[in-house]
Design a protein around this motif. Sequence first.
Motif, mmCIF file in Angstrom:
data_model
loop_
_atom_site.group_PDB
_atom_site.id
_atom_site.type_symbol
_atom_site.label_atom_id
_atom_site.label_comp_id
_atom_site.label_asym_id
_atom_site.label_seq_id
_atom_site.Cartn_x
_atom_site.Cartn_y
_atom_site.Cartn_z
ATOM 1 N N UNK A 20 37.970 66.568 18.774
ATOM 2 C CA UNK A 20 36.874 67.523 18.636
ATOM 3 C C UNK A 20 36.818 68.495 19.817
ATOM 4 N N UNK A 21 36.953 67.989 21.031
ATOM 5 C CA UNK A 21 36.890 68.879 22.197
ATOM 6 C C UNK A 21 38.084 69.833 22.214
ATOM 7 N N UNK A 22 39.234 69.355 21.763
ATOM 8 C CA UNK A 22 40.414 70.227 21.664
ATOM 9 C C UNK A 22 40.145 71.373 20.684
ATOM 10 N N UNK A 23 39.558 71.051 19.552
ATOM 11 C CA UNK A 23 39.232 72.064 18.547
ATOM 12 C C UNK A 23 38.197 73.050 19.086
ATOM 13 N N UNK A 24 37.145 72.524 19.687
ATOM 14 C CA UNK A 24 36.038 73.370 20.123
ATOM 15 C C UNK A 24 36.414 74.295 21.275
ATOM 16 N N UNK A 25 37.415 73.951 22.016
ATOM 17 C CA UNK A 25 37.830 74.779 23.148
ATOM 18 C C UNK A 25 38.881 75.826 22.780
ATOM 19 N N UNK A 26 39.224 75.903 21.495
ATOM 20 C CA UNK A 26 40.148 76.920 21.003
ATOM 21 C C UNK A 26 39.381 77.767 19.981
ATOM 22 N N UNK A 27 39.053 79.023 20.296
ATOM 23 C CA UNK A 27 38.205 79.840 19.415
ATOM 24 C C UNK A 27 38.694 79.912 17.966
ATOM 25 N N UNK A 28 40.012 80.045 17.754
ATOM 26 C CA UNK A 28 40.542 80.137 16.388
ATOM 27 C C UNK A 28 40.353 78.819 15.650
ATOM 28 N N UNK A 29 40.741 77.711 16.289
ATOM 29 C CA UNK A 29 40.551 76.408 15.654
ATOM 30 C C UNK A 29 39.069 76.141 15.390
ATOM 31 N N UNK A 30 38.213 76.492 16.348
ATOM 32 C CA UNK A 30 36.779 76.247 16.204
ATOM 33 C C UNK A 30 36.222 76.948 14.970
ATOM 34 N N UNK A 31 36.557 78.228 14.790
ATOM 35 C CA UNK A 31 36.036 78.957 13.639
ATOM 36 C C UNK A 31 36.567 78.388 12.330
ATOM 37 N N UNK A 32 37.854 78.078 12.291
ATOM 38 C CA UNK A 32 38.429 77.477 11.079
ATOM 39 C C UNK A 32 37.773 76.135 10.780
#
Length: 309
Positions: free
Chosen positions: A269-281
């Motif tokens: 989750x933290x990996x996803x949230x710290x990457x703007x593209x992954x976070x939005x997807x």
Amino acid sequence: MDYSQKISERQWNLPDKGELESRREATYIDDIVQKNHIQRKLLERLDGIRTVFDGGAGSGRFSILLAKQGCQVTHFDISQPMIEKAQHLAAKEGVLDRITFVKGAIEDLSAYHDRQFDLVISFDAPISYTYPNQNKVIGELVRIAGKRIMISVSSRLGSLPYLANPIQKNQFILDENCDDPFVQWCITNQEQMISGFTFNKQNAEKLLPDGLMGGEEEIAQYEQGGAPWCITYTFMPDELERILSGYGVRNIQLSGPGAYVRTIPREILTKIMNDPKQKQDFLDFCYRYDSNLYVCGMGKDNLLAVGEI
């Protein structure tokens, strides 16, 4: 005054509540997902909406959002610290003139007349903190709604896993180095919480049919001068739909914000949230998944209902 209201008054008027609640989306991943889901639902349903009642509006997350969309909003909350924080944030966003701030408990909405507001909202489960008056409170919120109602309540199926997971909040900590006192408490006490945990089948079997979290222990703590967490009634999806339908609400849609995110470990989750593209997807997909009727009861904390008057 019922204990639900007295306990809520004391809990939500703690001096730091306004500041802590306003920072939740910068602190917890599950809050990011839940608030994003609700925001999307709101923005999709603003056609014909000019006046809004926000019951249990907190530090203004949604009242400010709606004021920025041009709505006239009544921001109604039991907490003076959160109202003051909301006023500060509204002024910062330039929408102070579009929001009326009212301190009060949603157990009493007698000051408002039938169908007074185009849209009535109540998020983050203040309805669930009004036990044993939760059904009556829903009826009053419906009464003052003219076109549409959106509420979120504590989810029974979503809450039951907490009884087998004393460190459930640790999964959603966005930054372990932040200065939030509860974050630091969760981190410091994680091993102790795990080693001291024993699954209590009796508690789970009690919550499943009756839906009530808390009671005598919270009342005793309150009487001794403490500020316990609110006694909380948790709803089943079909129960909430039945109550709303009974008050004449139509086209009811249920969803469970957080159903997808709770299946994923913190490291991912933290990996996803710290990457703007992954976070939005990720947020896009969470919205689709959590809107599916078959998972609505397993939202992280809340069960969300949207309906027409």
